[in-house]
Design an enzyme around this catalytic site. Structure first.
Site, PDB file in Angstrom:
ATOM      1  N   SER A 124       0.849  -1.198   0.000  1.00 31.71           N
ATOM      2  CA  SER A 124       0.000   0.000   0.000  1.00 31.71           C
ATOM      3  C   SER A 124       0.876   1.237   0.000  1.00 31.71           C
ATOM      4  O   SER A 124       2.012   1.202   0.477  1.00 31.71           O
ATOM      5  CB  SER A 124      -0.896   0.006   1.241  1.00 31.71           C
ATOM      6  OG  SER A 124      -1.555   1.243   1.386  1.00 31.71           O
TER       7      SER A 124
ATOM      8  N   TYR B 212      -2.967  -0.755  10.426  1.00 35.58           N
ATOM      9  CA  TYR B 212      -2.939  -1.111   8.999  1.00 35.58           C
ATOM     10  C   TYR B 212      -1.631  -0.664   8.347  1.00 35.58           C
ATOM     11  O   TYR B 212      -0.959  -1.446   7.666  1.00 35.58           O
ATOM     12  CB  TYR B 212      -4.133  -0.463   8.292  1.00 35.58           C
ATOM     13  CG  TYR B 212      -4.176  -0.707   6.803  1.00 35.58           C
ATOM     14  CD1 TYR B 212      -4.658  -1.891   6.284  1.00 35.58           C
ATOM     15  CD2 TYR B 212      -3.729   0.271   5.912  1.00 35.58           C
ATOM     16  CE1 TYR B 212      -4.705  -2.117   4.908  1.00 35.58           C
ATOM     17  CE2 TYR B 212      -3.769   0.053   4.538  1.00 35.58           C
ATOM     18  CZ  TYR B 212      -4.257  -1.139   4.048  1.00 35.58           C
ATOM     19  OH  TYR B 212      -4.294  -1.361   2.696  1.00 35.58           O
TER      20      TYR B 212
END
Length: 681
Positions: free
Chosen positions: A558, A571
């Site tokens: 990500s 996350y």
């Protein structure tokens, strides 16, 4: 082409489908059928006699009108007068093109002469196991007379071609009472004046052979049970097969990469447990349709069923070298200056006592069909040995067919392979969103795909959308469970032979501030993504190293792995963990030819399971926009002002697996439409 509603074409298609749909009658893509009839020539308005015959490469069970070659019988029969003899009979295949009617339909096969020259309105040529058992028996001619009397004639072995058509035509003429013939070493041919009669005669020849073998065959056609070679219990043999599959695939891919298929059906296990299996396997197959797909003989492991994995690998390596040397010698014995170049010396069939059979090909269907053909060969050997002894055609004849110029020309007409042909991909979290898009793209580019997801039903549904089980399968897999991860890799090995591409995509996200993030939240995020991708990469690496074919491991990381945003600590931290795994594994696995790269998307809203599960609403709240506008919000903050879609991530994953990136490892590819704060430094 005539309309399918007209006879005799409709009857021919119906008969072909009925015969071809039952494997006891013929193997996949094996055999051919034909019909003769009269139609009006659209140019002259006169009646013209035509032959409709299954074209080259078709399958009887699924034959349609487009798969028929259509020839003028007067021109076809006139070829007899210009036939130059067996030394030049290959020229007759090219001559068939001058006999085509109208657009001609499918390309005529080598067996066209058999159908055109035999004086019967309908002709069937089939490869039933029972019929080939009689055809390959040492006393096949005597058995044919004993079983059928004068209703079925014996035709000594002759390579398929124009002369064989002349031979059968002459035999039918000399035996007007006959309904067909047994072709030595090959199969059967039957005929009739109506389509129903031809079909009935074909089935009668097959049925009588089956009945004779059942009534007169010995109880142990393959010899007595061989001590230590009995089948392992199912769970043990499947585990052993999965452990050996990548290694064997690597051996079978020494010349060119192959896809694999595994089967442990009872006839294979029974064959390998009997004393005569080494002798019979060494004799090789006989029917041309068989050995063109299985090679002349298999590689057989000569160790008992309970031999250890490492012992098996060592012996298989030795046997593989012996097999390659033996195949090269076979080629050198018979090759001439006109012979096509050797196509490869690796086995197409590998037999493991107590475990089963591995078969290989350029794609899953080819590999599976090769295994089905060797199962046919086992059935043929069983039948022949039960009433006589198995006596396949001479090795020199096998070579003449395997390295036939006509066969080489057929291979040359095959379409160019797709970029990821022969590659096998395991994609986690692939039932939806980014994972599904990646799996779909990889399959579209030629890969076989294993879709792994927590939800088995959704995984199977996603696989079914992509294609049949020769292309994609869906399995349940919890990436946090080490045993489940190993089972997923084993599933890829048993379904397709091994693994080449691993996409660590499974994930979830909790959008919380530091103070709201619990230890359980932290552990869950890291367990699924950091631990999960570690477990998947570790299990896959064993198979990749065993195969010695290189490979690709891709992490869907990500932009958050390098970009610090609010309310996202668990996350983003685990994504940073994944990002560094890319670098660590690239450094470690490079010596094995395995590339490890990552992809850093920005927020992918559309089609995302994570966003649909509540993450989208929470991120929208952080940025103060309606949830339905979150994708547009993300787009506007990028340099390119474009929303990132699952397909964009799939494009990057595909590119990283291609030869264009053969020298790239340890890279993170941003797919974020340009987020300056996430630029890599």
């Amino acid at each position: 082409m005539p309309s399918l509603t007209k006879s005799p074409v409709a009857a021919l298609i119906a008969r072909s489908n009925a015969l071809g749909s039952d494997p006891k009658n013929t193997n996949y893509a094996g055999g051919n059928t034909s019909a003769k009839g009269t139609e009006t020539d659209p140019v002259t308005g006169d009646d013209v006699e035509l032959l409709w015959v299954k074209g080259s490469g078709g399958d009887l069970g699924t034959l349609t009108e487009s798969g028929l070659a259509v020839l003028r019988l007067d021109r076809m029969r006139a070829l007899v007068d210009v036939y130059p003899g067996v030394d030049r009979e290959d020229e007759m295949v090219a001559a068939f093109d001058y006999c085509l009617h109208g657009k001609g339909g499918a390309a005529p096969s080598i067996d066209t002469a058999m159908h055109g020259l035999v004086d019967a309105a309908h002709v069937d040529h089939l490869h039933p196991d029972s019929g080939i058992a009689i055809a390959t028996a040492a006393d096949g001619e005597a058995l044919t007379h004993k079983i059928y009397g004068d209703r079925v004639a014996w035709v000594p072995w002759r390579r398929p071609g124009f002369q064989l058509g002349l031979d059968i035509a002459e035999i039918k003429k000399a035996n007007p009472q006959s309904i067909g013939c047994i072709l030595g070493g090959h199969g059967i041919t039957a005929w009739g004046e109506t389509s129903d009669e031809a079909q009935a005669n074909s089935l009668e020849i097959i049925r009588l052979a089956e009945e004779y073998l059942a009534a007169n065959g010995s109880e142990q056609p393959f010899g007595a049970p061989l001590d230590g070679y009995a089948p392992l219990p199912e769970d043990r043999r499947r585990a052993k097969a999965a452990a050996l599959a990548p290694f064997i695939r690597g051996l079978a891919s020494a010349d060119r990469p192959q896809v694999g298929h595994f089967t442990d059906v009872t006839p294979v296990l029974d064959f390998l447990s009997a004393a005569e299996h080494p002798r019979l396997a060494a004799l090789g197959t006989s029917c041309p349709d068989h050995f063109l797909r299985t090679k002349v003989k298999p590689l057989v492991l000569d160790l008992p069923a309970d031999a250890g994995i490492e012992e098996c690998k060592t012996r298989l390596s030795e046997l593989h070298e012996l097999y390659r040397a033996d195949y090269r010698a076979y080629y050198d014995r018979y090759a001439t200056a006109e012979s096509p170049a050797m196509r490869g010396a690796d086995p197409a069939i590998v037999l493991i006592p107590g475990v089963g059979m591995f078969s290989y090909g350029k794609d899953k269907q080819t590999a599976r069909v090769a295994g089905e053909f060797y199962l046919n060969a086992i059935n043929v050997m069983r039948g022949a040995e039960s009433v006589s002894s198995y006596a396949p055609i001479d090795e020199s004849e096998k070579f003449r067919i395997e390295y036939w110029a006509l066969e080489e020309a057929k291979l040359a007409r095959m379409p160019k392979s797709k970029p990821l042909a022969t590659r096998i991909a395991l994609v986690t979290g692939a039932a939806s969103g980014i994972g599904k898009a990646i799996a779909t793209r990889l399959a579209a580019e030629g890969a076989c795909v294993v879709i792994a997801d927590l939800d088995a039903e959704k995984a199977s549904a996603a696989a079914a959308e992509i294609g049949n089980t020769d292309v994609a399968i869906g399995i349940a897999a919890d990436v946090t469970d080490e045993d489940a991860v190993q089972a997923a890799v084993d599933s890829a090995a048993l379904a397709f032979g091994g693994i080449d591409i691993v996409v660590n995509n499974a994930g979830l996200s909790l959008s919380k501030s530091l103070l709201d993030t619990t230890a359980a939240d932290w552990d869950l995020q890291h367990k699924v993504m950091a631990r999960g991708s570690f477990l998947v990469s570790k299990a896959a690496a064993r198979a990749l190293i065993d195969q010695k074919l290189g490979g690709d491991i891709i992490y869907i990381s990500s932009k958050n792995s390098v970009f610090a945003g609010p309310n996202n600590i668990a996350y983003s931290a685990t994504k940073a963990d994944q990002a560094h795994q890319v670098r660590l594994l690239a450094a470690e696995l490079g010596e094995h030819g395995v590339k490890v790269n990552g992809i850093n998307p920005d927020g992918v809203v559309r089609g995302s399971g994570i966003f649909a599960g509540g993450w989208g609403a929470k991120r929208a709240a952080v940025y103060g926009v309606p949830e339905e506008e979150l994708g547009a919000y993300y787009a506007q903050r990028t340099l390119l002002k474009r929303e990132v879609l699952p397909e964009n991530i799939a494009n990057a994953a595909f590119a990283l697996c291609t030869s264009d990136f053969s020298h790239t490892t340890g890279l993170h590819v941003p797919v974020d439409a340009g987020v300056a704060a996430a630029f890599l430094r």
